[in-house]
Write an enzyme that holds these catalytic residues in place. Structure first.
Site, PDB file in Angstrom:
ATOM      1  N   ASP A   1       3.009  -4.535   7.990  1.00  0.00           N
ATOM      2  CA  ASP A   1       1.707  -3.863   7.907  1.00  0.00           C
ATOM      3  C   ASP A   1       0.622  -4.925   8.032  1.00  0.00           C
ATOM      4  OD1 ASP A   1      -0.661  -2.631   7.204  1.00  0.00           O
ATOM      5  OD2 ASP A   1       0.045  -1.865   5.275  1.00  0.00           O
TER       6      ASP A   1
ATOM      7  N   HIS B   1       0.857  -1.181   0.000  1.00  0.00           N
ATOM      8  CA  HIS B   1       0.000   0.000   0.000  1.00  0.00           C
ATOM      9  C   HIS B   1       0.894   1.233   0.000  1.00  0.00           C
ATOM     10  CE1 HIS B   1      -2.819   2.979   1.691  1.00  0.00           C
ATOM     11  NE2 HIS B   1      -3.812   2.146   1.416  1.00  0.00           N
TER      12      HIS B   1
ATOM     13  N   GLN C   1      -4.599  -5.688   6.797  1.00  0.00           N
ATOM     14  CA  GLN C   1      -5.527  -6.639   6.184  1.00  0.00           C
ATOM     15  C   GLN C   1      -5.427  -8.028   6.802  1.00  0.00           C
ATOM     16  OE1 GLN C   1      -7.797  -5.663   4.184  1.00  0.00           O
ATOM     17  NE2 GLN C   1      -7.036  -3.653   3.568  1.00  0.00           N
TER      18      GLN C   1
ATOM     19  N   LYS D   1     -10.656  -1.084   9.927  1.00  0.00           N
ATOM     20  CA  LYS D   1     -10.828  -2.315   9.152  1.00  0.00           C
ATOM     21  C   LYS D   1     -11.084  -3.511  10.069  1.00  0.00           C
ATOM     22  CE  LYS D   1      -7.436  -0.557   5.802  1.00  0.00           C
ATOM     23  NZ  LYS D   1      -8.338  -0.024   4.774  1.00  0.00           N
TER      24      LYS D   1
ATOM     25  N   CYS E   1      -4.774   2.380  -3.745  1.00  0.00           N
ATOM     26  CA  CYS E   1      -3.543   2.890  -3.126  1.00  0.00           C
ATOM     27  C   CYS E   1      -2.382   1.940  -3.370  1.00  0.00           C
ATOM     28  CB  CYS E   1      -3.747   3.131  -1.633  1.00  0.00           C
ATOM     29  SG  CYS E   1      -4.952   4.407  -1.258  1.00  0.00           S
TER      30      CYS E   1
END
Length: 406
Positions: free
Chosen positions: A200, A123, A203, A226, A364
């Protein structure tokens, strides 16, 4: 499969009962932001109605209640990801967390000739901060590419690791392809070369069990909205010794022990990195969100979403002219796709008329779109609160729209 009543769980999400353009809402944009269960909405509402005050600044009853609620949320989130609460910094989201590491860890340490590894599937939030740091330090960024199925080229990654690499920044799960990276193995290999790792987890945390301490990374960031939590919330976990050695990112109240014009003594972690009034109600809501998810069980959520993904992939693969991007084994429940003869934005707009909410665009992830050879895709991201009926409606709507566009 679990015999859990998923329809009852879906009913926990008030917004999913509404209609859009006269059709039942079919929400497939969870990778962008998840819907919120009533427990989260009520926790946030209760804070403002019953306990609203600033944290760590007042000895009156409301101040004590607010502080307790905020710190209880920190403890709940820390337990959810398997880390000590005193190493968990509450942030506004993933982007802030990555920038904090970029400016407080990387900027003081990197010099000309150092290398930063990132992957093609990142991202923008895990690309741009490192570019800014590279410009200021003389370090250079190198990109690890992907295999045709959307998996990370692990051989290429491991070959790129040497003593000149100071940082590896990679996503746990791709927000476009759904690829799940083997971060534990990657971090173990990076540690052999003395490479600091930032993962990261935006997700990943919403969709699978994650024990951050067991991953072996040095920093882990995630965003709350999220994760069934409010917007403007997130977390940064870091190894205690690294956080202790880092200077503050933002100065102000609460990140200090003592201020004199001659100099300031900074607070301990995590307060050192939480200057100013935080998003108290938001993080109280995020605490409620992880308690809600824990009540279902992340392993059950992962199994439910895997089953829905398999069904959705099977149904969409039947549609003539539809191409799915990202077919890595054991991927997360994200399907990026294109339909022959339809621009992604046009397709998403027409699907919205059928009550179908999908994301369209570059997500993104401009460098990844270039790798895929497309200007944009549509993305259907599936959550445990979706149903087989949602997927049937999505497939039927795509077929209908495709006929309109022919």
């Amino acid at each position: 499969m679990s015999d859990r009543d998923w329809q009852a769980i879906r009913a926990d999400f008030p917004l999913l009962s509404r209609t859009v353009n006269g059709k039942p809402l079919r929400y497939f944009d969870t990778a962008n932001t998840s819907q919120k269960p009533a427990a989260v909405i009520e926790a946030t509402d209760d804070f403002y109605r019953q306990h609203n005050a600033n944290v760590s600044r007042a000895v009156h009853t409301l101040g004590s209640e607010a502080t307790e609620a905020y710190e209880d949320a920190r403890k709940a989130i820390a337990a959810f990801i398997g880390v000590p609460a005193n190493t968990l910094i509450l942030t506004s989201g993933t982007t802030f967390g990555i920038n904090l590491v970029a400016y407080a860890w990387a900027l003081p340490r990197l010099t000309a000739g150092d290398r930063i590894l990132v992957t093609r599937m990142e991202h923008h939030a895990n690309i741009v901060p490192w570019q800014l740091i590279a410009e200021r330090t003389g370090a250079r960024i190198e990109v690890v590419d992907l295999l045709p199925d959307g998996s990370l080229d692990l051989a290429g990654l491991y070959a790129a690791m040497n003593d000149t690499v100071k940082l590896l920044a990679l996503t746990h799960v791709s927000n476009v392809l759904g690829t799940v990276n083997p971060v534990q193995a990657i971090c173990r290999e990076a540690r052999k070369h003395g490479i600091t790792t930032l993962v990261d987890g935006s997700q990943a945390l919403p969709h699978m069990p994650v024990n951050v301490a067991a991953l072996g990374c040095d920093f882990y960031v995630a965003t709350g909205h999220k994760l069934c939590g409010p917007t403007g919330t997130g977390v940064l976990w870091g190894r205690k010794e690294l956080l202790d050695a880092m200077p503050p990112f933002i100065g102000g109240g609460e990140m200090i022990k003592e201020v004199r014009f001659e100099g300031t003594i900074f607070n301990d972690v995590p307060a050192k990195f939480e200057a100013g009034t935080p998003n108290i109600a938001g993080h109280v809501g995020l605490g409620a969100a992880v308690r809600y998810l824990s009540g279902i069980g992340m392993a059950e959520i992962q199994a439910r979403e895997s089953e829905l993904l398999a069904y959705a992939t099977e149904q969409l693969a039947k549609i003539d002219g539809l191409r799915i991007f990202g077919t890595a084994p054991d991927k997360a429940a994200i399907i990026s796709f294109a339909v022959e003869g339809a621009h992604a934005h046009d397709l998403a707009t027409l699907l919205d008329l059928e009550g179908i909410a999908v994301r369209s665009g570059q997500h993104c992830a401009h460098p990844l779109m270039q790798f895929l050879g497309v200007s944009a895709t549509c993305r259907a991201s599936i959550a445990f609160y979706n149903t087989h009926e949602d997927i049937d409606a999505l497939a039927a709507a795509i077929i209908k729209v495709r006929k309109l566009l022919q």
